[in-house]
Design a protein around this motif. Structure first.
Motif, short mmCIF file in Angstrom:
data_model
loop_
_atom_site.label_atom_id
_atom_site.label_comp_id
_atom_site.label_asym_id
_atom_site.label_seq_id
_atom_site.Cartn_x
_atom_site.Cartn_y
_atom_site.Cartn_z
N ARG B 296 16.08 -7.97 -0.25
CA ARG B 296 14.86 -8.48 0.40
C ARG B 296 13.64 -7.71 -0.11
N LEU B 297 13.80 -6.39 -0.26
CA LEU B 297 12.68 -5.59 -0.75
C LEU B 297 12.26 -6.03 -2.15
N LEU B 298 13.25 -6.46 -2.94
CA LEU B 298 12.96 -6.88 -4.32
C LEU B 298 12.32 -8.26 -4.37
N SER B 299 12.48 -9.03 -3.30
CA SER B 299 12.08 -10.43 -3.34
C SER B 299 10.58 -10.58 -3.20
N ALA B 300 10.04 -11.47 -4.03
CA ALA B 300 8.60 -11.74 -3.94
C ALA B 300 8.23 -12.29 -2.57
N SER B 301 9.19 -12.94 -1.89
CA SER B 301 8.90 -13.46 -0.56
C SER B 301 9.37 -12.49 0.53
N GLY B 302 9.73 -11.28 0.13
CA GLY B 302 10.23 -10.30 1.09
C GLY B 302 9.13 -9.55 1.81
N PRO B 303 9.52 -8.56 2.61
CA PRO B 303 8.55 -7.89 3.48
C PRO B 303 7.46 -7.12 2.72
N SER B 304 7.74 -6.70 1.50
CA SER B 304 6.70 -5.95 0.78
C SER B 304 6.29 -6.68 -0.49
N GLY B 305 6.49 -7.98 -0.50
CA GLY B 305 6.03 -8.80 -1.63
C GLY B 305 6.67 -8.44 -2.96
N GLY B 306 7.86 -7.86 -2.91
CA GLY B 306 8.55 -7.54 -4.14
C GLY B 306 8.29 -6.14 -4.67
N HIS B 307 7.39 -5.41 -4.00
CA HIS B 307 7.16 -4.01 -4.40
C HIS B 307 8.08 -3.13 -3.57
N VAL B 308 9.04 -2.52 -4.23
CA VAL B 308 9.97 -1.69 -3.48
C VAL B 308 9.26 -0.41 -3.05
N GLN B 309 9.30 -0.17 -1.75
CA GLN B 309 8.67 1.04 -1.22
C GLN B 309 9.69 1.80 -0.39
N ARG B 310 9.53 3.14 -0.39
CA ARG B 310 10.44 3.94 0.43
C ARG B 310 10.08 3.73 1.89
N PRO B 311 11.04 3.44 2.73
CA PRO B 311 10.72 3.27 4.15
C PRO B 311 10.08 4.53 4.75
N SER B 312 10.39 5.71 4.26
CA SER B 312 9.86 6.93 4.90
C SER B 312 8.37 7.11 4.66
N ASP B 313 7.90 6.82 3.46
CA ASP B 313 6.49 7.11 3.18
C ASP B 313 5.77 6.01 2.39
#
Lengths: 150, 1077
Positions: B296-313
């Motif tokens: 989902r994180l990788l997906s362009a329609s995912g929660p961060s628009g495809g930009h993988v971000q660390r949940p912590s920071d």
């Protein structure tokens, strides 16, 4: 038939806003553009979309004609490589694009005005981003007058 | 009653407010304190309009003023605009730093306020009371209210104390137009967000929501467990918002009884819960995610628009560890292999690398099980082109450092190691659906020991209960192509039971005869949709309609609240008759969802459905330009004009029908071919089954036993008997194909037997099931020493009674996964394990050594791998740099190899050396591929239309493939594919006609030079050069309407109907020059 007779007069009334023609394939990019709408992702109202079944249908003359008609930018968007509904139409389009982009430049039109992108049916955000990016690029360049017929 | 708003006469009902009437008519009036679900309040005064009753005219707030018959309202008069500007100035003075107010003010032409800011300049609350009303009226909680007077008026809780009664529903925050109210200032309770299931709980969702963007049906649903209306009887906002009156709270789940002849089970799987593997810290360390969350994180329609971000920071991770086999191949959780995780991890690693080239993905695995078609090439590319690192180990545990980085401990080649990562992805396994026990009890089907549906090798699609079939992961972990094949296969199984009833419940719709429009001038009707306020709230729909009426050939224009509603369909039909329309344009949502509906309306009115043009002014206009109503209206006008330019040139099109010969040709009489033939015959169609050898059976003849214990010899006899006894199957042995002509529905094929007798048969479809063959090794002394044999030869030997051996070495990947043949032969690992177990069964004291690169005992075969290890079969790994060496000294066979864990040279002197030889595509493939005009893969197997989604179809219609002809695969997978191919064949043969598309390409022979370029371009082999005229001809039954040939034709001799050059160029003129032909 001349519908609105005085285009120039209209243009002087308002601030110049670029006009961009977008050719979108029916299966991926047109659906992606729809998804941008469903997700209410906002982008500048600069594009006029022409739907084709596949980017492989794109005759290079459409792009030239758009510029002749005064388009400030042209976008061609299709399925990602490997995802084409018609197996490889997007790859034909890519080949034509790479040659056409060179010709466009040769004709004196800034290459930045002509863009090809892969937008899938699930990439509403990407479609909005692509349109915004092309709009920004074209705005920086100003109106396209090189090929525009008087 | 009738009222006039902005010079338009509008029907209104008693009790409505001016605002309600205006909104319904699509006239925009700005509001701040108005909300459809709440009682009007009149606080912000922004909806001020000028109302004239008789001779008196005054300014009133539209949201509170009830309509009266005959009043006239102006919403944009100078007096109104001036009043609104003053209101904005006052609001701006109160909240000079609110972005929302500043933006709204700017839109109304107010940049600066003439009034002084007296209070707190950071104030954001405009005292509109939306939050208070929401809390009282909708949520019925009353946690907040107004307090104080004058300058001190404020919204707060009683006594300014944190509220106990607040339910943290968050509705106040949601309705606040200026982002002023904050839940944490109201209550000390923590809100519990509803998590989006689709986005794996990474973001929240409302209680009424669409499950995911492309859900089918694509309509919202209410989460009754969390909806305030269902919980407390409060709210009800969605009902009041829905103009279509589609929300009905009293709808109950209904139990429907269906009479069915067969059942297919496809309940899928649940992913393993990684928090059960505590050592990896999932759920404890924020930067450890599951592979599905990562997807989902990788997906362009995912929660961060495809930009993988660390949940912590929120930082972009650089070093990412993928930990394989989490919940798979593990004695403590699931013993079996989940089959798909190696490939999805490699895919995720490649995708993240493509997205963020600086990232360093690192996969920790036990064996890379890239056993699918061309998967090994993908694995190689990950290593070589994408620099994905691979380490063979079982990751031990993960620990966290202070800044949420992760330390991964593992053992590589016997040495304990540690490495630091920013981010870890756990490749979770697939488990049986959680309710599989319940399902099994309800349906009376057996489950296996892992709670998956129990199936047999020779009946992979059948449950233990007759008439109940299964497909997908429910019968075992599998990848997309296998699932898709099983789905089609289950369909043929389920429908063959009831094939005698085919078509009995179908009623055929009658249409009036089509009106002739040839020679008539275009008469265009334009219907512009408000879509409630979806379009009308942004785009000035009446203005667009008015504009449309001025366009050439437009003889009629109207706007509708919902153009898609049933009564509007009737109106469209009426207008087609009344106005004698011969083209119809609808400007509304998107052709992708609604074009078929309007085309149907045209047909019902006697117009050809292709005389319809769709203009998208919602999804691609009003919804994406919500803050620019004027420019959106301009755009909508442009789009309508472009639509008219296209519509004027539209022509009626027909879908050509070609008759179908209801029989099939199956090439290859092995397992797959026989199964396909039987399944097609069971559906009531004739089958011609062609085998080049003298006997049916193919490779199945060489199998003597199976891992599952089933008897392949017995099954072979049964199958051959069944084929021979089936009246509808005509089997031709010792026969080859010499010529194939024709296309879907209408093939003509010439067969020739060994006496060179020829026979011509007609058929509607083809199945290619020509199998594969075992590689005859050139390496390891094969053919030079009789003790060196292949696995199939071993099987043959073992079936003889005098088989005896003490020491056996098996070498895997002989002829596979090397430079010459990069692919994995898929079956050999399980085959080696099967034969090793058999040797051990015959002689428990014998020694069996298997030299392997990766043990690819995927799925439930993992259990046999374990059993073999437990029974003393010894596995040694080798790699490409150190391949085993086989020598013969003084008649003694010696196999030596480097053992990588101890890094020591080993030598064994076996009395039998068994080579796991590759599965090869038969040499005849090239000949057949040319004849059928279908492609081969780079490895020489037949190449399907789409590797994932169309595994048994060729791009050319009417031709299908299955079994080893597709790629190496075991018995059960071959059977699934054969059933799938049969299923696809039956979808063609069960209809009397093949119906082509309307918007196909057509050749103008006068312009065609016969160069043949289009023949090369067409991916569907729909174009050929006529032998006599040497002109291109297009087969309407095969054309898929992509238009690639049109763009490719140098002569401009091909045009695609509905997308002709002249049409598109005309649209371009309309778009930019505003003039067109």
């Amino acid at each position: 038939m001349n519908v609105i007779t005085n285009v120039e007069e209209k243009a002087t009334e308002k601030v110049w806003e670029p006009k961009i023609i977008a050719f979108l394939c029916n299966w991926c990019s047109y659906a992606g553009a729809d998804l941008a709408g469903v997700s209410r992702i906002q982008y500048p109202p600069t594009v006029r979309v022409i739907r084709v079944m596949c980017t492989g249908r794109m005759n290079p003359s459409f792009v030239i004609k758009a510029f002749q008609n005064g388009a400030d930018g042209v976008l061609v968007a299709g399925c990602h490589p490997g995802d084409c509904h018609y197996i490889q139409g997007n790859l034909y389009a890519r080949r034509r694009y790479s040659i056409l982009a060179g010709l466009i430049e040769f004709l004196g039109i800034e290459r930045e005005r002509f863009m090809m992108s892969w937008v899938s049916a699930s990439e509403g955000g990407k479609f909005a981003k692509v349109v915004t990016e092309l709009t920004d690029r074209v705005k920086k360049l100003g109106p396209q007058n090189q090929l525009r017929r008087p | 009653m009738k009222i006039t708003i902005d010079d338009r006469e509008i029907e209104a009902e008693k009790g409505q407010t001016i605002l309600e009437v205006a909104q319904k008519a699509g006239i925009e009036i700005p509001t701040l304190c108005y909300n459809k679900a709440l009682s009007p309040y009149g606080a912000c005064r922004l909806c001020t309009v000028e109302m004239t009753k008789g001779k008196r005219s005054k300014l009133v707030t539209a949201c509170t003023y009830p309509v009266e018959d005959g009043i006239t309202v102006k919403t944009k008069s100078e007096r109104v605009l001036k009043a609104r500007r003053v209101i904005m100035e006052l609001l701006l003075a109160r909240c000079p730093n609110s972005d929302e107010i500043k933006e709204l003010a700017a839109r109304m032409g107010v940049v600066k306020s003439r009034f002084r800011t007296l209070g707190d300049p950071t104030e954001k609350c405009i005292l509109c009371g939306l939050c208070v009303r929401t809390c009282q009226e909708l949520m019925e909680v009353n946690a907040i209210g107004f307090a104080g007077r004058g300058m001190k008026r404020d919204i707060t809780t009683p006594f300014d104390k944190l509220s106990d009664i607040c339910t943290t529903c968050g509705a106040c925050e949601f309705v606040c137009p200026t982002n002023s109210i904050k839940l944490n200032e109201i209550t000390g309770k923590k809100p519990v967000p509803l998590l989006s299931e689709f986005n794996m709980g990474l973001i929240s969702r409302p209680a009424i929501y669409k499950p995911f963007p492309q859900a089918v049906p694509n309509v919202p649903k209410i989460d009754r467990d969390n909806c305030m209306h269902f919980l407390k009887g409060s709210c009800g906002a969605c009902e009041r918002f829905c103009d279509a009156k589609a929300i009905k709270y009293d709808q109950e789940d209904e139990t429907e009884k269906l009479d069915v002849g067969s059942i297919i089970l496809a309940p899928g799987f649940n992913e393993f819960d990684p928090s059960l593997k505590r050592e990896y810290g999932y759920g404890i360390y924020p930067n450890v995610v599951s592979s599905i969350e990562f997807e989902r994180l990788l997906s362009a329609s995912g929660p961060s628009g495809g930009h993988v971000q660390r949940p912590s920071d929120g930082k972009t991770p650089k070093k990412i560890a993928f930990i394989q086999c989490v919940g798979s191949r593990d004695a403590n959780t699931n013993e079996y292999c989940s089959s798909v995780c190696c490939m999805y991890a490699i895919k995720e690693a490649i995708v993240i690398k493509e997205h963020a080239p600086g990232v360093e993905p690192h996969i920790f695995f036990m064996d890379i099980r890239a056993f699918g078609k061309e998967f090994d090439d993908y694995y190689t590319r990950a290593k070589e082109e994408y620099d994905v690192r691979f380490t063979r180990c079982r990751a031990a545990n993960v620990e966290e450092t202070e800044n949420n980085d992760l330390i991964l401990s593992y053992v590589e080649n016997g040495e304990p190691k540690e490495e630091k990562f920013d981010f870890a992805v756990l490749s979770v396994g697939l488990e049986a659906p959680r309710d599989s026990q319940e399902l099994s009890e309800k349906l009376g089907i057996e489950l296996n020991k892992y709670n998956f549906c129990s199936t047999k090798t020779f009946s992979p699609l059948e449950t233990s209960k007759p008439g109940v079939y299964v497909c997908g992961v429910f019968s075992g972990p599998k990848d997309i192509p296998d699932t898709v094949a099983q789905a089609s296969g289950a369909a043929v199984k389920a429908s063959s039971l009831i094939s005698s009833e085919r078509g009995k419940l179908v009623t055929i719709k009658e249409y009036p005869p089509e009106k002739k429009i040839e020679g008539a001038a275009p008469r265009i009707g334009v219907f512009v949709c408000h879509c409630g306020i979806n379009i009308g709230g942004v785009v000035d729909v009446p203005a667009v309609t008015e504009y449309a009426r001025t366009l050439p050939n437009v003889v009629y224009g109207e706007d509708n609240l919902y153009t898609c509603s049933q009564d509007t369909q009737e109106r469209i039909k009426e207008q087609i008759k009344e106005q004698d329309l011969n083209r119809v344009i609808v400007a509304s949502c998107t052709p992708r969802t609604h074009e078929p509906l309007f085309q149907e309306t045209l047909r019902e009115a006697g117009l050809n459905p292709y005389l319809f043009e769709f203009v998208n002014i919602r999804d691609q206009c009003s919804w994406v330009h919500m803050h620019e109503p004027e420019r959106a209206t301009e755009k909508a006008k442009d789009l309508v004009r472009m639509g008219v330019a296209k519509a004027r040139l539209l022509e009626p099109l027909q879908r050509e029908k070609t008759e179908v010969t209801p029989s099939a040709l199956v090439l290859g009489g092995g397992l797959s071919g026989m199964i396909a033939a039987l399944e097609i015959a069971k559906q009531g169609f004739e089958v011609h089954l062609v085998e080049k050898e003298s006997d049916l059976g193919g490779n199945l003849r060489k199998l003597h036993y199976l891992l599952s214990g089933e008897d392949p010899k017995k099954k072979l006899k049964e199958l051959i008997k069944e084929v021979e006894e089936n009246q509808r199957i005509h089997a031709y042995t010792n026969t080859i194909v010499t010529n194939v002509e024709g296309y879907i529905g209408n093939f003509k094929t010439t067969l020739m037997n060994k006496n060179e007798n020829k026979v011509e048969i007609e058929h509607g479809a083809v199945v290619v099931a020509t199998g594969g063959e075992e590689y005859k090794p050139k390496e390891y002394l094969y053919g030079e020493d009789t003790r060196v044999i292949t696995q199939l030869e071993l099987e043959e030997k073992m079936s003889e009674s005098n088989f005896e051996t003490q020491k056996v070495v098996m070498i895997q990947c002989v002829g596979s996964r090397n430079d010459e043949r990069t692919y994995c032969s898929r079956v050999c690992c399980a085959q080696a394990i099967k034969n090793a177990l058999k040797i051990k069964e015959k002689n428990p004291d014998s020694n069996v050594y298997i030299l392997y690169k990766d043990v690819r005992a995927y799925g439930f075969n993992e259990a046999y791998y374990k059993e073999a290890s437990e029974n003393g079969v010894i596995f040694f790994r080798y790699d490409d740099e150190n391949k085993p060496k086989v020598e013969r000294e003084n008649g003694i066979l010696k196999v030596s190899f480097l053992e990588p864990i101890l890094n020591e040279e080993f030598a064994i002197e076996p009395d039998l050396l068994v080579l796991s030889a590759a599965t090869l595509p038969p040499k005849g493939n090239e000949y057949l591929a040319k004849m059928l005009k279908v492609p081969l893969s780079k490895d020489g197997f037949f190449l399907e239309a789409h590797m994932k989604l169309r595994p048994v179809e060729f791009a050319t219609d009417g031709i299908f493939l299955c079994g080893l002809a597709h790629s190496p695969k075991p018995v059960d997978e071959s059977i699934s594919q054969a059933c799938a191919a049969a299923s696809k064949v039956c979808t063609i043969l069960s209809k009397p006609f093949v119906e082509g598309e309307g918007i196909i390409a057509r050749v103008n022979e006068a312009l065609c030079s016969g160069c043949g370029l289009c023949v090369e371009i067409c991916p569907y082999k729909a174009i050929s050069l006529d032998e006599k005229t040497e002109k291109a001809t297009i087969n309407s039954a095969l054309c898929k309407c992509c238009g690639a040939c049109v763009a490719g034709c140098r002569m401009g001799a091909i045009q695609q109907k509905g997308f002709e050059d002249r049409e598109i160029l005309n649209v371009l003129d309309a778009a930019l020059l505003e003039e067109f032909a």
